[in-house]
Design a protein around this motif. Structure first.
Motif, PDB file in Angstrom:
ATOM      1  N   THR A  45     -39.198 -27.538 -28.026  1.00 23.23           N
ATOM      2  CA  THR A  45     -38.190 -26.886 -27.196  1.00 23.23           C
ATOM      3  C   THR A  45     -37.168 -27.895 -26.671  1.00 23.23           C
ATOM      4  OG1 THR A  45     -39.836 -25.254 -26.527  1.00 23.23           O
ATOM      5  CG2 THR A  45     -37.863 -25.391 -25.177  1.00 23.23           C
ATOM      6  N   PHE A  46     -37.585 -29.142 -26.600  1.00 19.97           N
ATOM      7  CA  PHE A  46     -36.749 -30.207 -26.038  1.00 19.97           C
ATOM      8  C   PHE A  46     -35.375 -30.302 -26.693  1.00 19.97           C
ATOM      9  CE2 PHE A  46     -35.837 -34.915 -25.837  1.00 19.97           C
ATOM     10  CZ  PHE A  46     -35.388 -34.894 -24.538  1.00 19.97           C
ATOM     11  N   PRO A  47     -35.245 -30.306 -28.046  1.00 22.58           N
ATOM     12  CA  PRO A  47     -33.909 -30.434 -28.626  1.00 22.58           C
ATOM     13  C   PRO A  47     -32.983 -29.288 -28.258  1.00 22.58           C
ATOM     14  CG  PRO A  47     -35.520 -29.897 -30.316  1.00 22.58           C
ATOM     15  CD  PRO A  47     -36.282 -30.283 -29.091  1.00 22.58           C
ATOM     16  N   GLY A  62     -30.212 -22.178 -25.240  1.00 19.66           N
ATOM     17  CA  GLY A  62     -30.452 -23.278 -26.169  1.00 19.66           C
ATOM     18  C   GLY A  62     -31.906 -23.413 -26.549  1.00 19.66           C
ATOM     19  N   GLY A  63     -32.770 -23.374 -25.547  1.00 18.54           N
ATOM     20  CA  GLY A  63     -34.197 -23.494 -25.816  1.00 18.54           C
ATOM     21  C   GLY A  63     -34.725 -22.328 -26.631  1.00 18.54           C
ATOM     22  N   ALA A 181     -40.725 -17.959 -25.717  1.00 16.71           N
ATOM     23  CA  ALA A 181     -40.041 -17.379 -24.564  1.00 16.71           C
ATOM     24  C   ALA A 181     -40.711 -17.779 -23.262  1.00 16.71           C
ATOM     25  CB  ALA A 181     -40.001 -15.851 -24.701  1.00 16.71           C
ATOM     26  N   VAL A 182     -42.046 -17.774 -23.257  1.00 17.15           N
ATOM     27  CA  VAL A 182     -42.784 -18.165 -22.053  1.00 17.15           C
ATOM     28  C   VAL A 182     -42.556 -19.643 -21.739  1.00 17.15           C
ATOM     29  CG1 VAL A 182     -45.096 -18.439 -21.071  1.00 17.15           C
ATOM     30  CG2 VAL A 182     -44.512 -16.364 -22.324  1.00 17.15           C
ATOM     31  N   ILE A 183     -42.534 -20.483 -22.770  1.00 16.75           N
ATOM     32  CA  ILE A 183     -42.287 -21.913 -22.559  1.00 16.75           C
ATOM     33  C   ILE A 183     -40.916 -22.127 -21.927  1.00 16.75           C
ATOM     34  CG2 ILE A 183     -41.888 -24.125 -23.715  1.00 16.75           C
ATOM     35  CD1 ILE A 183     -44.020 -23.282 -25.757  1.00 16.75           C
ATOM     36  N   GLY A 191     -41.718 -27.602 -16.213  1.00 17.59           N
ATOM     37  CA  GLY A 191     -41.208 -28.419 -17.309  1.00 17.59           C
ATOM     38  C   GLY A 191     -41.825 -28.070 -18.649  1.00 17.59           C
ATOM     39  N   VAL A 192     -41.093 -28.352 -19.711  1.00 22.74           N
ATOM     40  CA  VAL A 192     -41.575 -28.002 -21.049  1.00 22.74           C
ATOM     41  C   VAL A 192     -42.789 -28.843 -21.443  1.00 22.74           C
ATOM     42  CG1 VAL A 192     -39.331 -27.172 -21.842  1.00 22.74           C
ATOM     43  CG2 VAL A 192     -39.894 -29.593 -22.092  1.00 22.74           C
TER      44      VAL A 192
END
Length: 279
Positions: A45-47, A62-63, A181-183, A191-192
């Motif tokens: 998910t970070f990028p 974006g995520g 979606a939950v993340i 935080g991710v």
């Protein structure tokens, strides 16, 4: 003055929301033994978050967009006969995290603090964050409730489900999208990088106390909500990071349950021996 004008009240409501949604989602993750995938997905998910911050769009968009793209990649690669699901997940999602690092390093003058998205900052959540969490969380819970029978069937007997004519690939993809979606909605709170603990921890704890899915689901949601509330309270009084404190509470509850659970915990053998000796 509204009740939500207080940052502590917003944080408490956010904690209750993410705890309940993560608890419900985590049951399906645990049943399908997707803990590794969930951990890798948090990294992937970070990028999307970085790219959204660089171009100036909503980090949720974006995520979510990056998550859906990566879900499709993982599902496509894992279905190749020459690649296992774990191998495909590790490669694709590691590449996703590497992409985020590359984007961050290539953005000269990029000054936005991403630490809040990595480890969370629940005390700074906004009304927009609460609205997104409530809306997306409600949608996730509705989908899980509507497809509960199909998702549980697929967790225990995927081949039987396929033989019965269910759209197994579509259900698998939907589950991956729901996890992502939950993340994403959990990112502002813890935080991710710490989301995996809140998704998997309460469900794994609940499974230590019961094998019945009908009880596991509400119990996991209660554990998730309670752990978030306790962690937030402790962080406020000890001046520690809320995301990290919540994660530690989740881990502590799991370890205590691992030791004390009479059915699946470490004490099951002494209890059985005592019962056998008295019988």
């Amino acid at each position: 003055m509204s009740w939500l004008d207080s940052y502590t009240h917003r944080a408490l409501l956010e904690a209750a929301l993410v705890g309940a949604v993560c608890g419900a989602m985590g049951v399906h993750v645990v049943l399908r033994r997707m803990g590794f995938f969930t951990m890798a997905m948090t990294h992937a998910t970070f990028p999307g978050v970085v790219l959204a911050a660089v171009v100036g769009i909503d980090i949720y968009l974006g995520g979510a967009a990056m998550g859906v793209l990566i879900c499709l990649c993982v599902l496509a690669v894992s279905r190749r006969r020459d690649q296992g699901a774990t191998t495909a997940t590790g490669i694709v999602l590691a590449a996703g995290f590497a992409l985020g690092v590359a984007l961050l390093s290539a953005s000269d003058g990029f000054s936005r603090d991403l630490e809040a998205f990595m480890t969370g900052s629940i005390v700074t959540v906004t009304g927009h964050d609460l609205a997104v969490t409530a809306g997306v969380g409600a949608l996730v819970l509705l989908v899980l409730a509507a497809l509960h029978k199909e998702l549980v069937h697929g967790a225990f007997d995927p081949e039987g489900q396929r033989a019965a004519g269910y759209p197994v690939a579509a259900l698998d993809l939907l589950l991956l999208v729901l996890i992502e979606a939950v993340i994403v909605i959990t990112a502002p709170a813890i935080g991710v990088m710490l989301a995996m603990a809140l998704i998997v921890g309460p469900a794994a704890t609940a499974r230590l106390w019961t094998d019945r899915i009908g009880i596991t689901l509400p119990l996991s949601m209660a554990i998730g909500t309670g752990s978030c509330a306790v962690g937030l309270t402790l962080s406020t009084h000890t001046n520690l990071a809320a995301g990290g404190t919540i994660t530690l509470v989740v881990a502590a509850v799991f370890l205590v349950s691992l030791a004390l659970s009479p059915h699946n915990g470490l004490l099951r053998l002494p209890l059985r021996r005592r019962a056998a000796s008295t019988g």
